[in-house]
Scaffold this motif. Structure first.
Motif, PDB file in Angstrom:
ATOM      1  N   THR A 229       0.831  -1.205   0.000  1.00 17.13           N
ATOM      2  CA  THR A 229       0.000   0.000   0.000  1.00 17.13           C
ATOM      3  C   THR A 229       0.865   1.254   0.000  1.00 17.13           C
ATOM      4  O   THR A 229       2.064   1.189   0.265  1.00 17.13           O
ATOM      5  N   GLU A 230       0.217   2.373  -0.309  1.00 18.77           N
ATOM      6  CA  GLU A 230       0.949   3.642  -0.378  1.00 18.77           C
ATOM      7  C   GLU A 230       1.413   4.067   1.026  1.00 18.77           C
ATOM      8  O   GLU A 230       0.873   3.590   2.019  1.00 18.77           O
ATOM      9  N   PRO A 231       2.395   4.988   1.077  1.00 14.50           N
ATOM     10  CA  PRO A 231       2.825   5.481   2.394  1.00 14.50           C
ATOM     11  C   PRO A 231       1.648   6.053   3.180  1.00 14.50           C
ATOM     12  O   PRO A 231       0.694   6.562   2.593  1.00 14.50           O
ATOM     13  N   GLU A 232       1.752   5.975   4.511  1.00 18.34           N
ATOM     14  CA  GLU A 232       0.650   6.407   5.379  1.00 18.34           C
ATOM     15  C   GLU A 232       0.683   7.934   5.529  1.00 18.34           C
ATOM     16  O   GLU A 232       1.343   8.465   6.420  1.00 18.34           O
ATOM     17  N   GLU A 233      -0.058   8.635   4.642  1.00 23.48           N
ATOM     18  CA  GLU A 233       0.062  10.099   4.618  1.00 23.48           C
ATOM     19  C   GLU A 233      -0.410  10.785   5.891  1.00 23.48           C
ATOM     20  O   GLU A 233       0.161  11.786   6.319  1.00 23.48           O
ATOM     21  N   ASN A 234      -1.473  10.256   6.508  1.00 22.39           N
ATOM     22  CA  ASN A 234      -1.965  10.910   7.733  1.00 22.39           C
ATOM     23  C   ASN A 234      -0.938  10.838   8.840  1.00 22.39           C
ATOM     24  O   ASN A 234      -0.667  11.824   9.540  1.00 22.39           O
ATOM     25  N   ILE A 235      -0.351   9.659   8.950  1.00 24.99           N
ATOM     26  CA  ILE A 235       0.697   9.480   9.963  1.00 24.99           C
ATOM     27  C   ILE A 235       1.865  10.410   9.646  1.00 24.99           C
ATOM     28  O   ILE A 235       2.452  11.046  10.524  1.00 24.99           O
ATOM     29  N   GLN A 236       2.188  10.516   8.361  1.00 16.88           N
ATOM     30  CA  GLN A 236       3.332  11.347   7.975  1.00 16.88           C
ATOM     31  C   GLN A 236       3.113  12.814   8.349  1.00 16.88           C
ATOM     32  O   GLN A 236       4.011  13.463   8.889  1.00 16.88           O
ATOM     33  N   SER A 237       1.909  13.355   8.052  1.00 17.73           N
ATOM     34  CA  SER A 237       1.651  14.769   8.369  1.00 17.73           C
ATOM     35  C   SER A 237       1.692  14.992   9.877  1.00 17.73           C
ATOM     36  O   SER A 237       2.230  15.985  10.365  1.00 17.73           O
ATOM     37  N   GLU A 238       1.133  14.035  10.606  1.00 15.05           N
ATOM     38  CA  GLU A 238       1.105  14.156  12.068  1.00 15.05           C
ATOM     39  C   GLU A 238       2.537  14.212  12.626  1.00 15.05           C
ATOM     40  O   GLU A 238       2.870  15.062  13.449  1.00 15.05           O
ATOM     41  N   ILE A 239       3.394  13.327  12.134  1.00 13.70           N
ATOM     42  CA  ILE A 239       4.775  13.285  12.637  1.00 13.70           C
ATOM     43  C   ILE A 239       5.554  14.508  12.171  1.00 13.70           C
ATOM     44  O   ILE A 239       6.267  15.149  12.955  1.00 13.70           O
ATOM     45  N   LEU A 240       5.396  14.845  10.900  1.00 11.78           N
ATOM     46  CA  LEU A 240       6.123  15.995  10.335  1.00 11.78           C
ATOM     47  C   LEU A 240       5.899  17.259  11.162  1.00 11.78           C
ATOM     48  O   LEU A 240       6.832  18.005  11.456  1.00 11.78           O
ATOM     49  N   THR A 241       4.634  17.482  11.564  1.00 16.13           N
ATOM     50  CA  THR A 241       4.335  18.719  12.297  1.00 16.13           C
ATOM     51  C   THR A 241       4.729  18.642  13.780  1.00 16.13           C
ATOM     52  O   THR A 241       4.965  19.668  14.403  1.00 16.13           O
ATOM     53  N   ALA A 242       4.816  17.430  14.305  1.00 21.00           N
ATOM     54  CA  ALA A 242       5.175  17.310  15.733  1.00 21.00           C
ATOM     55  C   ALA A 242       6.689  17.389  15.952  1.00 21.00           C
ATOM     56  O   ALA A 242       7.152  17.737  17.039  1.00 21.00           O
ATOM     57  N   LEU A 243       7.449  17.038  14.924  1.00 21.10           N
ATOM     58  CA  LEU A 243       8.902  16.898  15.116  1.00 21.10           C
ATOM     59  C   LEU A 243       9.647  18.166  15.530  1.00 21.10           C
ATOM     60  O   LEU A 243      10.493  18.119  16.432  1.00 21.10           O
ATOM     61  N   PRO A 244       9.369  19.341  14.904  1.00 17.37           N
ATOM     62  CA  PRO A 244      10.190  20.509  15.247  1.00 17.37           C
ATOM     63  C   PRO A 244      10.230  20.797  16.750  1.00 17.37           C
ATOM     64  O   PRO A 244      11.302  21.031  17.310  1.00 17.37           O
ATOM     65  N   GLU A 245       9.066  20.746  17.402  1.00 16.01           N
ATOM     66  CA  GLU A 245       9.039  21.062  18.827  1.00 16.01           C
ATOM     67  C   GLU A 245       9.773  19.989  19.649  1.00 16.01           C
ATOM     68  O   GLU A 245      10.569  20.291  20.534  1.00 16.01           O
ATOM     69  N   LEU A 246       9.498  18.749  19.290  1.00 19.75           N
ATOM     70  CA  LEU A 246      10.130  17.636  20.004  1.00 19.75           C
ATOM     71  C   LEU A 246      11.649  17.700  19.879  1.00 19.75           C
ATOM     72  O   LEU A 246      12.397  17.542  20.855  1.00 19.75           O
ATOM     73  N   MET A 247      12.115  17.966  18.664  1.00 13.61           N
ATOM     74  CA  MET A 247      13.571  17.978  18.432  1.00 13.61           C
ATOM     75  C   MET A 247      14.217  19.180  19.116  1.00 13.61           C
ATOM     76  O   MET A 247      15.325  19.086  19.620  1.00 13.61           O
ATOM     77  N   GLU A 248      13.483  20.288  19.118  1.00 13.85           N
ATOM     78  CA  GLU A 248      14.018  21.486  19.804  1.00 13.85           C
ATOM     79  C   GLU A 248      14.240  21.195  21.286  1.00 13.85           C
ATOM     80  O   GLU A 248      15.253  21.583  21.862  1.00 13.85           O
ATOM     81  N   LYS A 249      13.292  20.471  21.873  1.00 19.24           N
ATOM     82  CA  LYS A 249      13.429  20.111  23.296  1.00 19.24           C
ATOM     83  C   LYS A 249      14.693  19.307  23.555  1.00 19.24           C
ATOM     84  O   LYS A 249      15.242  19.318  24.650  1.00 19.24           O
TER      85      LYS A 249
END
Ligand code: SF4
Length: 390
Positions: A229-249
């Motif tokens: 199946t195709e990549p999981e786009e919903n999961i991807q958007s969710e992770i993409l937007t959460a990462l900057p804050e998490l990584m900054e921490k």
């Protein structure tokens, strides 16, 4: 780059260039991979020596075509692929010696190599450190065996289990890992479990990117045949937007859509692609951009060695290309310098007008000629970039 608390502001640099070398062989061709690469198992490539000879020949021919390269200084070298860690270290050493004999080389030359987990060992890192390689990036993608099987990647359990131990004791300080998310069959929590395992080690560079479906790959054929199946786009958007804050921490700077670094540990070579700096691309399937011209080499190792036309070039089209690279940066850059250097008057006006509209919409900040995206722009990025070039 020194570690510093002040954020680096990227700017136009005129006297340097980078060298990318493509080594096209891998243990196994991964199903999702659209780089030019061939799976050849555990042994060495039959044509390794002649390939390295062809690299030198190509460099010499391209320099004859662009003699001004001799007036520039090489400040980054990147051994990519394929799997360049499959090649003998002594061949990389001789190639580096060749570059040093032919060109001006920066005192703080960044020399990077991509390593696959199956090749990684303390001995290999020692060898690399000895020949001057000072940056190592390991393509891990996921530690989840089910995910690796889905991607069609070679999995050596022992090597995957020991890779953090090896990297944290590396004689080379600038080490990083690539991780992928949105692999069908894996959960968001699987990605975060990989990430937190790696974050604990505190490596200075992480590339965190989503699985994409590329035409012509085994993965795309499997999707067409309903086997995958195709990549999981919903999961991807969710992770993409959460990462900057998490990584900054965790003390990382978000400097490009998918790239995070501890201060001063950004990839200087990859920054060249995003800041429109020239680079020689050497080897089968490599691309280069020199003095306002682009070229691409044949995606076939034997054809490359027999005949690579080194006199065919296409002029670059900065009015559209600049936006596609520069606006992937999430760290600040001197946008006025870039557009004045590369764009014609009417494109400059279009860029400035669009950037002011973005600022009004709260998507970026601009001050004293410095541009920086805000997080709000992330999910809209492709459309925003398109809007500046059409
Ligand atoms: S190891 Fe890397 S370059 Fe080789 S096939 Fe897999 S993804 Fe492509």
């Amino acid at each position: 780059m020194k570690e510093s608390t002040e954020e680096t502001v990227w700017q136009v640099r005129n006297s340097f260039f980078g060298v990318y070398v493509h080594f096209p062989y891998c243990f196994k061709k991964c199903d999702y991979c659209d780089f030019y690469s061939e799976g050849i198992g555990a042994g060495p490539a039959n044509d390794e020596l002649s390939l390295f000879k062809s690299y030198q020949k190509e460099v010499s021919e391209r320099v004859s075509h662009f003699p001004n390269l001799k007036h520039r200084t090489i400040d980054t070298v990147f051994f990519g692929g394929g799997t360049p860690s499959k090649a003998k270290t002594k061949n990389w050493y001789h190639f580096l010696e060749f570059l040093r004999s032919e060109f001006n080389v920066a005192r703080d030359l960044e020399i990077s190599i991509e390593v696959n987990p199956e090749d990684l060992s303390p001995q290999l890192l020692e060898e690399y450190a000895k020949i001057g390689i000072n940056r190592v990036n390991v393509g891990v993608q996921t530690r989840n065996p089910k995910g690796l099987a889905y991607l069609g990647r070679h999995y050596d359990k022992e090597k995957y289990d020991s890779l953090l131990q090896t990297l944290t004791h590396s004689p080379i300080q600038r080490v990083g890992i690539d991780l992928m998310y949105g692999i069908p069959g894996l959960q968001t929590s699987d990605f975060y479990s990989d990430l937190s395992y790696i974050l604990e080690a505190g490596l200075p560079h992480l590339s965190l990117y989503s699985l994409t479906l590329e035409k012509g790959t085994q993965y795309s054929r499997d999707v067409k045949d309903h086997k995958k199946t195709e990549p999981e786009e919903n999961i991807q958007s969710e992770i993409l937007t959460a990462l900057p804050e998490l990584m900054e921490k965790h003390g990382y700077r978000w400097y490009e859509v998918s790239n995070y670094a501890k201060p001063g540990f950004e990839s200087k070579h990859n920054l060249k692609y995003w800041t429109y700096e020239p680079y020689l691309g050497i080897g089968p399937g490599a691309h280069g951009m020199i003095e306002g011209h682009r070229y691409g080499n044949p995606r076939n190792a034997s054809l490359y060695q027999k005949k690579t036309p080194t006199n065919q070039y296409e002029p670059v089209t900065p009015n559209s290309e600049l936006a596609l690279t520069l606006f992937r940066l999430f760290s600040p850059f001197r946008y006025l310098e870039f557009i004045e250097m590369y764009l014609d008057k009417s494109s400059q006006a279009k860029y400035i007008e669009t950037i002011h509209l973005w600022e009004k919409r709260g998507l970026c900040s601009i001050s004293n000629g410095i541009f920086q995206w805000k997080k709000e722009a992330l999910l809209l990025l492709d459309d925003l970039i398109l809007s500046i070039i059409v």
